[in-house]
Design a protein around this motif. Structure first.
Motif, short mmCIF file in Angstrom:
data_model
loop_
_atom_site.label_atom_id
_atom_site.label_comp_id
_atom_site.label_asym_id
_atom_site.label_seq_id
_atom_site.Cartn_x
_atom_site.Cartn_y
_atom_site.Cartn_z
N ALA A 487 -74.56 41.74 25.00
CA ALA A 487 -75.79 41.89 25.71
C ALA A 487 -76.77 40.42 25.72
N PRO A 488 -77.61 40.32 26.67
CA PRO A 488 -77.98 41.29 27.80
C PRO A 488 -77.13 41.05 29.00
N GLU A 491 -74.92 46.73 33.45
CA GLU A 491 -74.06 47.91 32.84
C GLU A 491 -72.64 47.68 33.41
N ARG A 521 -76.16 54.34 24.61
CA ARG A 521 -77.56 54.51 25.19
C ARG A 521 -78.12 55.61 24.55
N LEU A 526 -78.55 50.72 22.98
CA LEU A 526 -78.72 49.98 24.45
C LEU A 526 -79.83 50.57 25.02
N GLU A 527 -80.58 49.67 25.63
CA GLU A 527 -81.79 50.04 26.48
C GLU A 527 -81.57 49.04 27.95
N SER A 528 -82.30 49.56 28.86
CA SER A 528 -82.42 49.05 30.05
C SER A 528 -83.67 48.13 30.16
N ASP A 529 -83.79 46.83 30.68
CA ASP A 529 -84.70 46.06 30.78
C ASP A 529 -84.68 45.55 32.38
N VAL A 533 -78.94 45.35 30.54
CA VAL A 533 -79.19 46.44 29.50
C VAL A 533 -78.95 45.59 28.34
N HIS A 534 -79.96 45.85 27.19
CA HIS A 534 -80.10 45.05 26.13
C HIS A 534 -79.71 45.93 24.89
#
Length: 724
Positions: A487-488, A491, A521, A526-529, A533-534
């Motif tokens: 990451a990042p 996905e 997630r 894991l999180e979206s930006d 995905v970070h």
């Protein structure tokens, strides 16, 4: 944009690219104009009153009870208390000035009615007002038109009955050109409404407003800051004082383990600086490349600027930032014009040690490790904040025992316990689960989640206890480690990475790669930006990598797990560069024997797979190859293996592509990172400089080349071409 940015010749929200202008993209332009004027007055005087929305004509848009000691030019002749009225008009209208006069007529009608009513309610400040500033979003056609409007406004007040007349002594009309001149001098206002000009540099308010996902816990409203003792050298007040003492000379480098609270302490310092009227810029790694030139363009120098604090998180990831250049292009010009600039940077101990020679040019180091008493208070505050129901049902002591004493790990485990508590609706089952978990073991919670969905088999029967076991990590956990270390990333590429690892380790699970990403997630790891995905926090990656790669009893490397993780780099070369960064970040400060064996194992893997790596060079864009190789040669664990393979793997690529602009990243990073300079590397540097020596990027090759010495007979002509 940078330091040369300016507000548009005519008021237009569409011509502004800052966070505040974006707030009004779908609103009336008059709302945006009033807010812009209000923001400027709040910068001039933080005690000003500026209602957030437009009111009816004649109501007070901005009110100053008194004027600041240092007045901007627009207010040199103003009288206080001062009332400011903001009027937007369409500058493209054919009868614009007629609209302006009609606009004042409507304001006058509203004021007359308020006067007859005795200036009550929102109009009450008119009773004491001595100055009136009428602000226009358009430009007066000529000086006489402005004078005529001012005379008309003054005549209105003079014509009111004595009992209704406010004590107005001075009336002034400020058109867009008057306002624009003031706005252009205010860097804080420009940051908000125009933007800094580089997506890797954010003003303080924008940085805070963009915190999302796990990083929301950096905000005081979501998780209260637990400060050390007021007298501690690491209290944010003391650190801010230390940063100030180094203004225009040196910066402060805060060094501490991952997940210990470095980013939060930096945010506390930045907030203090912002409240004191400083211009605070956060330099964010992982976006566009950060160089001394981009920082110089973002930091205007001169006596009219505010003190500036530059906050550099993840300094080790800003490979293109030359600190010698930073002194020449940022500090020296600011000092020469009487300004002030300070630097605050963050790093982990391992990377600080690796980069010590380069960083000590500009930074003084301070070690940040919370004392046990403060650390316990931090963990307790986290558990109470994110898991209140679990604390009530299971008991706070049980929760504290379960989450361990490492703050970020404790926060993540507490969130997962609270999630399970809400699903279970009771504490008995969850209490039994906690009793079987090792304290603060993050990977155990991932394994539990994967077991519940049959992504890994249930654990074999064994006595319950706190000691770790020698069981090898499950393929799904290794795939998770490979994904997070990459990451990042978008996905679908993460899913490809998981499939590649599972294809080698557990072919029956390949089709469940998407499900694995969903679990990561759901755990909040894991999180979206945007499109990417970070990982919620690097310490999550570090923890899972350690669990996968290190035998918990012997401390020895698990070579098979390493091979599986690195195999993802054969799918996307960029991932191999990211893995180099993650592995070096995680293990560079580890036990020497582990570091040595890990470096040797990586060298063997690179040697074995060098033909496949070389093949990927032709399938990837030049900048992707250059950045990936640059990351690898800069990563301490990869350097030795890559140097051994240099002539076989890297030299052929440089012979084909070394004259291209994109090769700069690899050449510059290699010159900085390697202890010895090879003939092919120096030749590539000279070829690159011959073609690109006159560009702004040339300093990233010239500076490390000069630092190496023994450059050979080609050096003078190449460097001369660069300075020609």
């Amino acid at each position: 944009m940078g330091a040369g940015r300016a507000f548009p010749q005519g008021f237009s929200l569409k011509a502004m690219e800052g966070r505040r202008s974006a707030d009004f993209a779908d609103k009336k332009p008059e709302d945006g104009f009033q807010s812009l004027v209000g923001d400027w007055f709040l910068n001039v005087d933080p005690h000003a009153s500026a209602p957030p929305t437009v009111g009816a004509d004649g109501r007070i848009d901005v009110f100053l009870k008194s004027l600041p000691p240092q007045r901007p030019p627009l207010l040199l002749n103003a009288h206080a208390p001062l009332i400011i009225e903001c009027k937007w008009h369409d500058s493209t209208a054919s009868d614009c000035w007629a609209n302006v006069k009609q606009g004042w007529h409507k304001v006058a009608q509203a004021l007359r009615k308020a006067a007859e009513g005795g200036w009550i309610g929102r109009y009450e400040p008119w009773r004491s007002a001595r100055g009136y500033l009428y602000c226009l979003s358009v430009t007066c056609p000529d000086a006489q038109s402005r004078l005529d409007l001012e005379k008309k406004i003054k005549g209105f007040f003079d014509g009111l009955p004595a009992a209704q007349r406010p004590p107005i002594e001075q009336v002034q009309v400020a058109d867009w050109q008057n306002l624009r001149a003031e706005f252009d001098r205010d860097t804080l206002l420009a940051d908000k409404w125009l933007g800094v000009g580089f997506d890797s540099i954010l003003d303080h308010e924008t940085y805070v407003s963009r915190l999302h996902g796990f990083r929301l816990y950096l905000k005081e409203d979501n998780l209260a800051f637990v400060a050390p003792d007021q007298t501690s050298d690491t209290h944010p007040d003391r650190l801010f004082e230390a940063v100030e003492r180094r203004a225009n000379n040196r910066g402060m480098l805060v060094v501490g383990p991952g997940g210990i609270g470095k980013t939060r302490i930096a945010l506390e310092i930045a907030t203090r600086a912002s409240r004191a009227g400083w211009r605070v810029l956060h330099v964010v790694a992982g976006r566009s490349e950060v160089t001394a030139a981009t920082l110089a363009e973002s930091v205007p120098s001169g006596k009219q600027t505010r003190p500036i604090l530059l906050v550099l998180d993840y300094l080790e990831q800003m490979a293109a930032l030359n600190l010698d250049d930073l002194r020449l292009s940022v500090i020296d010009p600011v000092v020469g014009k009487g300004g002030r600039v300070c630097f605050l940077a963050l790093s982990r101990p391992g990377m600080a040690r690796v980069n010590e020679r380069n960083w000590k040019v500009l930074f003084d180091r301070v070690d940040f490790v919370p004392q046990p008493e403060q650390r316990d208070r931090i963990v307790r505050a986290m558990v109470r904040s994110v898991a209140p129901r679990s604390c009530d049902r299971l008991g706070e002591d049980t929760m504290l025992t379960s989450v361990g004493n490492r703050p970020i790990i404790a926060l993540l485990i507490a969130r997962e316990i609270e999630r399970r508590q809400s699903l279970a609706g009771g504490g008995a089952e969850l209490g039994a689960l906690l009793a079987g978990m090792r304290q603060g073991d993050l990977s155990a919670w991932l394994e539990r989640r994967l077991q519940e969905d049959n992504l890994i088999p249930p654990p074999p029967a064994r006595p319950t206890g706190l000691l770790p076991t020698r069981e090898p990590p499950q393929p799904s956990v290794i795939a998770a480690a490979a994904v997070m270390a990459a990451a990042p990333l978008v996905e679908w590429k993460m899913e490809d990475i998981a499939r590649a690892v599972l294809a080698e380790a557990a072919p029956n699970l390949v089709e469940r790669a998407e499900e694995l990403i969903a679990h990561l997630r759901d755990l909040g790891w894991l999180e979206s930006d945007g499109d990417f995905v970070h990982v919620a926090h690097d310490v999550v990656t570090d923890e899972i990598l350690t669990q996968c790669l290190v035998d918990p009893l012997s401390g020895n490397l698990r070579p098979r797990s390493l091979d599986l993780i690195l195999s993802a780099g054969l799918v996307y070369l960029r991932v191999l560069g990211r893995h180099a960064d993650a592995l070096s970040r995680t293990f560079s400060a580890g036990e020497p024997e582990l570091v040595t064996s890990l470096s040797a194992a990586i060298g063997r893997w690179l040697d074995t797979h060098s033909p496949l790596i070389a093949e990927s060079f032709t399938a990837e864009p030049l900048d992707t190859v250059s950045y990936a190789l640059g990351s690898m040669i800069s990563a301490p664990l990869f350097q030795d293996g890559l140097v051994v393979l240099w002539d076989r793997l890297i030299t052929p690529w440089l012979e084909r592509n070394g004259s291209h602009r994109e090769a700069r990243h690899l050449i510059g990073r290699a010159l900085k990172s390697t202890r010895t300079i090879t003939a092919s590397l120096s030749e590539s540097a000279f070829v690159w400089l011959t073609n690109h020596g006159a560009t702004a990027e040339a300093s990233h090759v010239i500076a490390p080349l000069l630092a190496q010495g023994n450059m050979g007979k080609e050096a003078p002509s190449a460097i001369a071409a660069a300075f020609a």
